[in-house]
Design an enzyme around this catalytic site. Structure first.
Site, PDB file in Angstrom:
ATOM      1  N   ASP A 197     -70.885  34.227  59.288  1.00 26.78           N
ATOM      2  CA  ASP A 197     -69.499  34.273  58.822  1.00 26.78           C
ATOM      3  C   ASP A 197     -69.430  33.873  57.347  1.00 26.78           C
ATOM      4  O   ASP A 197     -70.285  33.126  56.857  1.00 26.78           O
ATOM      5  CB  ASP A 197     -68.655  33.317  59.677  1.00 26.78           C
ATOM      6  CG  ASP A 197     -67.167  33.476  59.417  1.00 26.78           C
ATOM      7  OD1 ASP A 197     -66.766  34.483  58.804  1.00 26.78           O
ATOM      8  OD2 ASP A 197     -66.395  32.590  59.841  1.00 26.78           O
ATOM      9  N   GLU A 198     -68.412  34.357  56.634  1.00 33.31           N
ATOM     10  CA  GLU A 198     -68.168  34.005  55.222  1.00 33.31           C
ATOM     11  C   GLU A 198     -69.427  34.204  54.365  1.00 33.31           C
ATOM     12  O   GLU A 198     -69.809  33.364  53.564  1.00 33.31           O
ATOM     13  CB  GLU A 198     -67.686  32.548  55.102  1.00 33.31           C
ATOM     14  CG  GLU A 198     -66.439  32.230  55.897  1.00 33.31           C
ATOM     15  CD  GLU A 198     -65.153  32.813  55.299  1.00 33.31           C
ATOM     16  OE1 GLU A 198     -65.242  33.587  54.326  1.00 33.31           O
ATOM     17  OE2 GLU A 198     -64.077  32.506  55.818  1.00 33.31           O
TER      18      GLU A 198
ATOM     19  N   ARG B 103     -52.277  35.429  50.850  1.00 33.24           N
ATOM     20  CA  ARG B 103     -51.881  34.361  51.776  1.00 33.24           C
ATOM     21  C   ARG B 103     -50.485  34.618  52.321  1.00 33.24           C
ATOM     22  O   ARG B 103     -50.085  34.017  53.329  1.00 33.24           O
ATOM     23  CB  ARG B 103     -51.870  32.995  51.079  1.00 33.24           C
ATOM     24  CG  ARG B 103     -53.188  32.484  50.505  1.00 33.24           C
ATOM     25  CD  ARG B 103     -54.321  32.586  51.476  1.00 33.24           C
ATOM     26  NE  ARG B 103     -55.037  33.837  51.282  1.00 33.24           N
ATOM     27  CZ  ARG B 103     -55.888  34.343  52.175  1.00 33.24           C
ATOM     28  NH1 ARG B 103     -56.097  33.722  53.321  1.00 33.24           N
ATOM     29  NH2 ARG B 103     -56.525  35.480  51.941  1.00 33.24           N
TER      30      ARG B 103
ATOM     31  N   LYS C 267     -60.744  39.283  61.267  1.00 32.56           N
ATOM     32  CA  LYS C 267     -62.171  38.960  61.183  1.00 32.56           C
ATOM     33  C   LYS C 267     -62.633  38.086  62.339  1.00 32.56           C
ATOM     34  O   LYS C 267     -63.691  38.318  62.938  1.00 32.56           O
ATOM     35  CB  LYS C 267     -62.444  38.248  59.859  1.00 32.56           C
ATOM     36  CG  LYS C 267     -63.881  37.789  59.682  1.00 32.56           C
ATOM     37  CD  LYS C 267     -64.022  36.789  58.566  1.00 32.56           C
ATOM     38  CE  LYS C 267     -63.427  35.449  58.953  1.00 32.56           C
ATOM     39  NZ  LYS C 267     -63.748  34.374  57.992  1.00 32.56           N
ATOM     40  N   THR C 268     -61.853  37.066  62.664  1.00 34.20           N
ATOM     41  CA  THR C 268     -62.265  36.129  63.720  1.00 34.20           C
ATOM     42  C   THR C 268     -62.389  36.839  65.054  1.00 34.20           C
ATOM     43  O   THR C 268     -63.312  36.575  65.834  1.00 34.20           O
ATOM     44  CB  THR C 268     -61.265  34.961  63.814  1.00 34.20           C
ATOM     45  OG1 THR C 268     -61.173  34.321  62.547  1.00 34.20           O
ATOM     46  CG2 THR C 268     -61.707  33.955  64.856  1.00 34.20           C
TER      47      THR C 268
ATOM     48  N   GLN D 209     -63.068  37.878  48.081  1.00 30.85           N
ATOM     49  CA  GLN D 209     -62.612  36.502  48.270  1.00 30.85           C
ATOM     50  C   GLN D 209     -63.720  35.490  47.961  1.00 30.85           C
ATOM     51  O   GLN D 209     -63.693  34.370  48.457  1.00 30.85           O
ATOM     52  CB  GLN D 209     -62.106  36.293  49.698  1.00 30.85           C
ATOM     53  CG  GLN D 209     -60.872  37.116  50.035  1.00 30.85           C
ATOM     54  CD  GLN D 209     -60.279  36.742  51.376  1.00 30.85           C
ATOM     55  OE1 GLN D 209     -59.722  35.678  51.564  1.00 30.85           O
ATOM     56  NE2 GLN D 209     -60.400  37.646  52.332  1.00 30.85           N
TER      57      GLN D 209
END
Length: 762
Positions: free
Chosen positions: A242-243, A618, A55-56, A273
């Site tokens: 973002d997010e 994770r 994503k980044t 998420q």
């Protein structure tokens, strides 16, 4: 040699054929779907970025691509992040892609960008451009002043609680006039809207704004003065968020207004998420994106560069049980890897033991401890793992909060115990002399210090002398005398009362329990849980002195110079992180999912499932889920069933074992064994057992009665003349009742004063 598979770094995805040798140089490392997300510059775009899908890289490359293509200059791009750290990282990565720093662009958090806009138009909402932004403590102090003005009882409505309510209204974009009456009527005796309105007026008189105002005022300005809104709509040709799944209502409204002109808004997030509804996040914001922006392009990033196929398959099958999602399935080109291990243990102590042993085995195979995490649903669960790692000499850190014995409520409780054990402990006495608040302020403490220095005596000794004089006010003198009497009484019980009972009595009589029980702060229930966990931890020690020595050694054991440490944290705190090996502890009904979420009408159960999904994803190489047949929760033992989430894991991708089989040839349970709750324990089953560790002199606490006292504060209906039984003193008859304290004439032990929590009627 480590037996863990070698994985490609998720931040370095393989070059895509789509980008090719002839493609733009800054696009060369993108896969096909990442490239689609970057190049879709016209119109609204929703990027559903699964865990570990790069994503980044997409965010930063898209920003660079807008500039490289000449679609906009930096002043015409608005990029919103959720943390200042993420904003800095975005700037650095874009600068690295472009080979030069970018000046003048709008990249930052919602609050930072809102403040920037607001300072240019402060007069439109009654402020000056140099307005002050109040921090949380200042907000609470201002609310406290209002409560005093309106003569509202702070004990019923603590300032911090009311401040939090006002902030949540602001997060929903609600001004005082828009708060629903039925909602406001139950707050502060129906005076909530008046208080909120007065709070806003005082902020204006102070030329100040709080964090909620930074967006709320912008919304008011945009709605009341459309020419200002148009200025920013025309300016920002491209918006990047973002997010997006974590946005609240005010943030959502702010973004939607700014995007109306060009509609070139790209929101990146993962509906699977969204785990922060308790902080105001609205998963519906991302679910209705296509409705808000008709014709929006949706790009799903599903290729994962982080985890093994078994981990991804397990996580995908789990989250597929949620109905409120847009849908995607993670996949990877990586091969190999272990199945997700599901381990059944007898209780929490055994869970900590087998986890610690596995960590030692990984350490022996040269796996860095930094790459290992233990993730729990609730903060109080970390204690048993901390104790085990300390015993093994394995360094650890608690992410997102202090270690167990460093937590505020635990340090306060231990300070009381230190003064009981050692009256000359000035540091401990000073910490609790006015905790809970009992009117012993700085002036009294200053007088105590003055006498102590002059006479060379401890603060406790100084207090004993001062209560016989007129040096301090009569009310303070009386309060101080009462506190000293309490300590004398507690010390008198050290040799006769089981130390867990004594500590429970100290916390009750001191007011610590009542203080947290009365608190309406969000963290109050968790603090009570931690205090209960501490009391039951005492059962592992011979006496109070042994426990205090253990705590001192634990506090001394942390070496900040050691950087390689196991990570302990809650599942909420783990979002955005990744580790080679992840232990997912406490997957039982009644713990995870949390019992408050079992009524699915509000979507709570689906959020808990998203939390489980976050935990699984994770893990890069190993994921180990554990559950216990018996666990002590809120101070009492209960038999537990495996979490429903375990039953939703796909059989082909999990390996079910008993604790004995954790390391290899142990007996493996059948798939059906999870549902029956027997096979993973070698047929032992979940039958209820009475569990109470043997304590000093063989007593065990009456857990059910203790729980009712600790959590609810409800006293059992004891009356003078009642026949009762105490596990230490036997049978007797009640002589007097004083709140939670009883005076009982025991048949053999004679007259005793005991806590109501530890007797039962017969």
């Amino acid at each position: 040699m480590s037996d863990l598979p070698e994985l490609t770094d998720p931040r370095e995805p393989a070059p895509s054929a789509a980008a090719g040798e002839g493609g733009a140089w800054h696009l060369k490392d993108l896969n096909e779907t990442q490239l689609q997300a970057v190049e879709a510059l016209d119109g609204p775009v929703l990027v559903l970025a699964g865990a570990g899908t790069g994503k980044t890289r997409v965010l930063t490359t898209r920003l660079a691509h807008v500039l490289v293509q000449g679609r906009a200059n930096p002043l015409e791009v608005l990029a919103v992040t959720f943390t200042n750290k993420a904003a800095r990282e975005m700037k650095e990565r874009v600068a690295a892609l472009l080979g030069r720093p970018v000046e003048g662009w709008w990249v930052g958090t919602f609050h930072a960008l809102g403040a920037r806009i607001l300072r240019s138009h402060a007069e439109a909402c009654g402020l000056k451009s140099n307005f002050t932004i109040l921090d949380a403590d200042d907000q609470v102090r201002l609310v406290k002043q209002l409560l005093e003005t309106y003569d509202i009882d702070e004990k019923k409505w603590p300032p911090r609680v009311l401040s939090g309510i006002i902030q949540r209204w602001k997060d929903r974009g609600l001004t005082p006039g828009k708060v629903p009456e039925d909602e406001a009527s139950v707050v502060a005796g129906g005076a909530a809207i008046t208080l909120y309105g007065e709070y806003q007026e005082r902020l204006k008189r102070l030329n100040a704004a709080d964090f909620g105002d930074l967006l709320l005022h912008c919304l008011i300005v945009f709605q009341d003065q459309p020419e200002i809104l148009k200025k920013y709509q025309d300016q920002f040709r491209y918006l990047l968020v973002d997010e997006y799944q974590d946005t609240n209502v005010a943030q959502y409204l702010w973004l939607r207004l700014l995007a109306q002109a060009h509609k070139n808004i790209c929101c990146v997030g993962d509906d699977d998420q969204s785990i922060y509804s308790w902080r105001g996040a609205e998963v519906e914001n991302i679910l209705r994106f296509e409705k808000d922006f008709p014709g929006a392009k949706v790009v799903r990033l599903e290729r994962n560069y982080r985890s093994t196929p078994h981990i991804l398959a397990a996580a995908s099958a789990l989250i597929d049980h949620n109905e409120g999602r847009l849908g995607k399935t993670l996949w990877t080109e990586l091969g190999g890897g272990e199945k997700v291990r599901v381990v059944g243990v007898w209780d929490g102590e055994e869970e900590a033991r087998v986890t610690g042993d596995e960590i030692e085995a990984l350490q022996a195979r040269k796996q860095p401890l930094n790459g290992i995490a233990v993730l729990v649903r609730a903060g109080f669960q970390t204690r048993e793992f901390e104790e085990r790692l300390i015993t093994l000499g394995v360094p650890y850190r608690v992410i997102g909060g202090p270690r167990f014995y460093e937590r505020q409520e635990i340090r306060d409780a231990i300070a009381y115990l230190r003064v009981v054990a050692q009256p000359d402990d000035d540091l401990a006495f000073e910490r609790i002399v006015n905790l809970p608040k009992r009117g012993l302020g700085p002036a009294t403490l200053q007088t105590l210090h003055k006498l102590g220095r002059a006479e060379g005596i401890s603060l406790t000794a100084a207090a004993s002398r001062l209560i016989e004089t007129d040096e301090i006010r009569p009310k303070a003198r009386q309060t101080l005398a009462g506190l000293l009497d309490d300590f004398t009484g507690w010390r008198g019980q050290v040799e006769t009362m089981p130390h867990p009972d004594l500590v429970a009595m100290i916390l009750d009589q001191s007011g610590i329990i009542a203080m947290w029980r009365a608190s309406k702060a969000l963290e109050a229930p968790g603090r009570l849980d931690n205090l209960k966990e501490m009391i039951f931890a005492l059962e592992d020690f011979e006496d109070l002195a042994g426990f205090l020595e253990h705590v001192s050694l634990v506090m001394e054991n942390d070496d900040p110079a050691v950087e390689d440490k196991v990570n302990l944290m809650t599942l909420h705190g783990a979002k955005g992180l990744e580790f080679d090996t992840v232990f997912l502890a406490g997957w039982e009904e009644g713990l995870f999912p949390h019992p408050r979420t079992l009524d699915d009408s509000g979507g709570g159960l689906e959020e808990e499932r998203r939390l489980a999904y976050v935990g699984l994803t994770r893990a890069r190489r190993k994921a180990i889920v554990s559950f216990a047949a018996n666990r002590r929760i809120h101070g009492k033992w209960q038999s537990s069933l495996p979490s429903r989430f375990i039953g939703e894991l796909p059989e082909d991708h999990i390996d079910v074992r008993s604790a004995a089989g954790l390391y290899g040839a142990g007996r493996q349970g059948s798939r059906g064994g999870l549902g029956e709750g027997v096979a993973v324990f070698g047929g032992a089953g979940y039958g209820p057992r009475k569990r109470g560790k043997r304590r000093k002199r063989g007593e065990t606490i009456d857990e059910a009665r203790f729980e009712a006292k600790f959590v609810d504060g409800d006293e059992a209906a004891f009356h003078i003349g009642d026949r009762v039984f105490h596990r230490k003193f036997g049978y007797g008859r009640i002589v007097s009742v004083d709140g939670g304290k009883l005076e009982i004439a025991f048949d053999k032990a004679g007259g005793k004063k005991v806590m109501a929590s530890f007797v039962e009627t017969v």
